[in-house]
Write an enzyme that holds these catalytic residues in place. Structure first.
Site, PDB file in Angstrom:
ATOM      1  CB  CYS A   1       1.960  -0.863   5.250  1.00 48.71           C
ATOM      2  SG  CYS A   1       3.664  -0.622   4.696  1.00 48.71           S
TER       3      CYS A   1
ATOM      4  N   GLY B   1      11.962  -3.893  -3.152  1.00 47.00           N
ATOM      5  CA  GLY B   1      12.694  -4.548  -2.078  1.00 47.00           C
ATOM      6  C   GLY B   1      12.282  -4.101  -0.697  1.00 47.00           C
TER       7      GLY B   1
ATOM      8  CD  GLN C   1      -2.903  -1.455   2.149  1.00 49.60           C
ATOM      9  OE1 GLN C   1      -3.549  -0.476   2.502  1.00 49.60           O
ATOM     10  NE2 GLN C   1      -3.125  -2.664   2.669  1.00 49.60           N
TER      11      GLN C   1
END
Length: 219
Positions: free
Chosen positions: A177, A159, A72
């Protein structure tokens, strides 16, 4: 062998994405070396493929970029070590879940270098720290590192992002998130005043034990 690259200056997000796209294509087509790229970004927000509009609380605060990675909204900025990881899972084993678990283990082992206990939590992406030993309220857990990856034809990119000493107030423009009710922290906020080169050295030292020295199977 994996190539390591460390950027000397903050890298604009579009430039980083273009570089990742080019390296992923070269790994896939020409067998180019895998790459771990350590860098910082100028202050910005990125939206992953699951981002919700209502989680962007201050859209005018920093530039906002759509990202092809999973996850997100997240923040990137100075004092945060971003590691873009471009690996060929055709050689290492085509298992995305295993790759994500390896990234988590890599972060946890790196934090342990500085006597910080990083942990995963079911249903919550990223690496978390119990704030109790640091004067936090009972049950308080703050996020210290984020993960977001993309895989194209079994080559990984994007990553991890580890909060070393970013301005933590910059996270207030998003719901990090998509997780409400939790905070964010950093290595420095926990009282460990390490330098970015020290963090880079720990990341590189912990790499082989998780991913192998070359094209090994990983954890």
């Amino acid at each position: 062998m994996v190539e390591w690259r460390i950027a000397d200056h903050p890298v604009p997000y579009p430039d980083a994405v273009a570089e990742m796209e080019a390296r992923v294509a070269a790994i896939r087509a020409d067998g180019a070396p895998e790459l771990v790229w350590l860098l910082e970004h100028p202050p910005l927000y990125t939206a992953g493929t699951s981002a919700l509009a209502e989680d962007l609380l201050e859209p005018a605060r920093f530039p906002v970029y759509s990202s092809g990675r999973g996850g997100q909204f997240t923040y990137h900025g100075p004092g945060q070590r971003v590691a873009y990881v471009m690996l060929d899972l055709n050689r290492r084993g085509p298992d995305v879940r295993r790759f994500v678990c390896a990234l988590e283990t890599w972060l946890i082992r790196t934090l342990a270098h500085f006597n910080i206990k990083g942990e995963t939590r079911e249903g919550r992406v990223g690496i978390w720290v119990d704030r109790g030993p640091y004067g936090g309220r009972p049950g308080q857990e703050d996020k210290i590192a984020a993960l977001g990856v993309r895989v194209r034809r079994w080559v990984t990119f994007h990553g991890i992002a580890l909060n070393v000493e970013p301005d933590l107030s910059h996270f207030s423009g998003i719901v990090p998130c998509g997780l409400r009710g939790h905070g964010v922290t950093s290595v420095h906020a926990l009282g460990h005043l390490v330098t970015m080169p020290e963090v880079d050295a720990a990341l590189m030292e912990c790499w082989a034990g998780v991913f192998g020295t070359d094209h090994g199977p990983g954890p």
